[in-house]
Design a protein around this motif. Structure first.
Motif, PDB file in Angstrom:
ATOM      1  N   GLY A  68       0.836  -1.210   0.000  1.00 35.17           N
ATOM      2  CA  GLY A  68       0.000   0.000   0.000  1.00 35.17           C
ATOM      3  C   GLY A  68       0.860   1.245   0.000  1.00 35.17           C
ATOM      4  N   HIS A  69       1.849   1.306   0.878  1.00 32.51           N
ATOM      5  CA  HIS A  69       2.665   2.530   0.880  1.00 32.51           C
ATOM      6  C   HIS A  69       3.739   2.508  -0.203  1.00 32.51           C
ATOM      7  N   VAL A  70       4.138   1.308  -0.649  1.00 30.68           N
ATOM      8  CA  VAL A  70       5.088   1.267  -1.791  1.00 30.68           C
ATOM      9  C   VAL A  70       4.455   1.974  -3.002  1.00 30.68           C
ATOM     10  N   VAL A 112       3.980  17.764   1.290  1.00 30.54           N
ATOM     11  CA  VAL A 112       3.049  16.636   1.379  1.00 30.54           C
ATOM     12  C   VAL A 112       3.416  15.791   2.596  1.00 30.54           C
ATOM     13  N   ILE A 113       2.402  15.445   3.385  1.00 22.08           N
ATOM     14  CA  ILE A 113       2.587  14.533   4.515  1.00 22.08           C
ATOM     15  C   ILE A 113       2.102  13.160   4.063  1.00 22.08           C
ATOM     16  N   ALA A 114       2.978  12.181   4.121  1.00 22.35           N
ATOM     17  CA  ALA A 114       2.588  10.817   3.724  1.00 22.35           C
ATOM     18  C   ALA A 114       2.572   9.935   4.965  1.00 22.35           C
ATOM     19  N   ILE A 115       1.436   9.286   5.184  1.00 22.73           N
ATOM     20  CA  ILE A 115       1.335   8.343   6.299  1.00 22.73           C
ATOM     21  C   ILE A 115       1.569   6.939   5.727  1.00 22.73           C
ATOM     22  N   ALA A 116       2.689   6.359   6.116  1.00 23.50           N
ATOM     23  CA  ALA A 116       2.991   4.997   5.665  1.00 23.50           C
ATOM     24  C   ALA A 116       2.696   4.075   6.836  1.00 23.50           C
ATOM     25  N   SER A 117       1.495   3.505   6.853  1.00 27.13           N
ATOM     26  CA  SER A 117       1.212   2.630   7.986  1.00 27.13           C
ATOM     27  C   SER A 117       2.040   1.357   7.810  1.00 27.13           C
TER      28      SER A 117
END
Ligand SMILES: Cc1ncc(C[n+]2csc(CCOP(=O)(O)OP(=O)(O)O)c2C)c(N)n1
Length: 497
Positions: free
Chosen positions: A77-79, A95-100
């Motif tokens: 998903g985050h890839v 940009v704020i990226a949430i990589a769970s």
């Protein structure tokens, strides 16, 4: 009731002014999804591919100046975010990226969907950390937001699923970010040195990039005083070209001879707010001056006579009073005349030649330019669409054009249009797509339908990877693997409505 980390995240993002999170939910991200559901200030935008979400968040940031936000679930998903994040980072888009991520207690065991988010996102972010404890999380979050807005780029927060559902803790440090605005102008003696150089030479050309945004009046005043033709980059076009009697077009791969020769026949070239990457198009036998807000950029494209750190608007304001007005305008007149010829040549491609079953893309683009509203937002796919957009879409001072200008990725136009339509609902949004580009993110046509976004999508369906076909021809290579069998794109969209 005690607040969860996921709630703390969403409340802080909302307090920062973030209105949307583009994401595909799943496993470790579900707590974040639930926190968004309970919060009425922020919306979840369910894209069909996380890359689309990252592009859309980047587009929002470029249009509004406020940070955009996207998220991807553990591992794949985050890839999927990565291409859009590279684009945001290279475009100066906060940009704020949430990589769970997988639970903390599984770290380092080759667990299902495990990735090392720090290794993964290192090259496309300014801030990139994984939170592992409730005490640490709000500090990481604050730093991520602070870094994204001040350095204008990507911040990645690795958020393990077990932490997302843990109870939040309070901290002594700030829980909100501080947007800053500084006025940066070169030192007086450096400006005097620049003024001396400009006063001593007759043939001066300005080369303007996106750093000229907000400095239109000053750029015009400077060119007027120096009788200097104004060349611009693709990124600078919408901010520089309009109401500009000194403009002579773009240079570079997509540019025009008038832009190229105005730079090469000058004695002094003044680069204003541009980090134009193609050194081959810059002259190497004249004096070059570069003014940029980021001093680390000075001199990396050309040998400079003078390199100054400053905001374009402020620098020109301070410089103008040191300059003697030029009386000889022969250089300017010569370049403007050449530009007239170029414009005539370009217009020739838009004429109706009476052919049946053939629509020339140049004609289509020039008609779109006429029909589009005064403040339209155009998104152009990497490929030939960029070329036609660069040449036939005209600036008005209110229009914007987004592309993957530095990262140069295909399939940016539709995702960026989604971000634009959500962030600027009162404006017309026109996505100008290549057939190769649109095919890559075809699934997100459905996002347009699902959110009823009034985006006008134009596909330049040449049934090929046109720009690459051309590259092969130019290099003398046989044209190979560039043809495409396409669906009827309009039918695809209709069936999904
Ligand atoms: C993700 C990605 N893959 C490959 C490329 C190399 N590339 C640049 S332009 C292009 C062709 C684009 O084709 P299309 O979208 O059909 O537009 P056209 O040039 O035909 O207008 C390709 C393959 C790229 N820039 N980005």
């Amino acid at each position: 009731m005690a607040k969860k980390i996921a709630d703390q995240l969403i409340e802080t993002l909302a307090a920062t002014g973030i209105e949307r999170i583009y994401a595909v939910t799943g496993d470790s991200l579900n707590e974040v999804n639930e926190a968004v559901r309970k919060n009425d200030k922020i919306k979840w935008i369910h894209v069909r591919h996380e890359e689309t979400g990252a592009y859309a968040a980047g587009a929002e940031a470029q249009l509004t100046g406020h940070p955009g936000c996207c998220a991807g679930s553990s591992g794949p998903g985050h890839v999927h975010l990565i291409n859009g994040l590279y684009d945001a980072q290279r475009s100066g888009a906060p940009v704020i990226a949430i990589a769970s991520a997988i639970p903390t207690y599984e770290f380092g065991t080759e667990y299902f969907q495990e990735t090392n988010t720090i290794k993964l996102f290192n090259d496309c972010s300014y801030y990139n950390e994984v939170a592992t404890t409730p005490k640490q999380f709000p500090r990481i979050l604050q730093s991520a937001i602070q870094t994204a807005i001040t350095r204008k780029g990507v911040s990645v927060i690795g958020l393990p699923g077990d932490l997302a559902k843990a109870t939040s803790a309070s901290v002594d440090s700030s829980t909100h970010a501080y947007p800053t605005k500084s006025e940066i102008c070169p030192a007086e003696e450096d400006l005097a040195q620049l003024a001396d150089l400009l006063n001593k030479h007759e043939r001066i050309t300005l080369f303007c990039g996106i750093g000229c945004r907000g400095a239109h009046e000053e750029v015009i005043a400077l060119s007027e005083k120096l009788n200097a033709p104004v060349v611009y980059t693709f990124k600078g076009k919408m901010d520089v070209q309009y109401e500009n009697p000194y403009e002579v077009g773009m240079t570079g791969l997509l540019g025009m001879p008038s832009g190229y020769y105005s730079m090469h026949e000058a004695e002094v070239l003044v680069m204003l707010g541009t980090d134009f990457p193609y050194s081959a198009f810059l002259p190497d036998d004249i004096k070059i001056v570069q003014i940029d807000i980021k001093p680390e950029r000075l001199g990396r494209r050309a040998k400079l006579a003078i390199g100054l750190c400053g905001d374009v608007k402020m620098t020109i304001q301070a410089l103008l009073r040191m300059l003697n007005p030029k009386t000889n305008d022969s250089f300017l007149v010569k370049q403007l005349k050449r530009y007239e010829g170029v414009k005539k040549d370009l217009a020739a491609y838009t004429e109706d030649k009476g052919e049946t079953n053939k629509i020339h893309p140049e004609y289509v683009m020039s008609e779109i330019d006429k029909l589009a509203s005064d403040d339209a937002i155009f998104t152009v796919d990497t490929g030939m669409t960029c070329v036609w957009g660069a040449r036939y879409l005209q600036a008005t001072g209110k229009r914007h054009m987004l592309g993957s200008f530095n990262h140069g990725s295909m399939a940016n136009a539709l995702p960026q249009a989604i971000g634009a339509a959500l962030a600027c609902p009162e404006r017309q949004v026109i996505a100008l797509c290549g057939d190769g580009g649109l095919s890559m993110t075809l699934g997100d046509l459905q996002t347009v339908v699902q959110y009823k976004l009034p985006i006008k999508i134009i596909v330049f369906n040449n049934r090929s990877l046109g720009m690459v076909k051309l590259e092969m021809e130019v290099d003398g290579l046989p044209d190979w693997q560039t043809d495409m069998l396409n669906p009827n794109f309009a039918q695809v969209q209709k069936q999904w409505e």
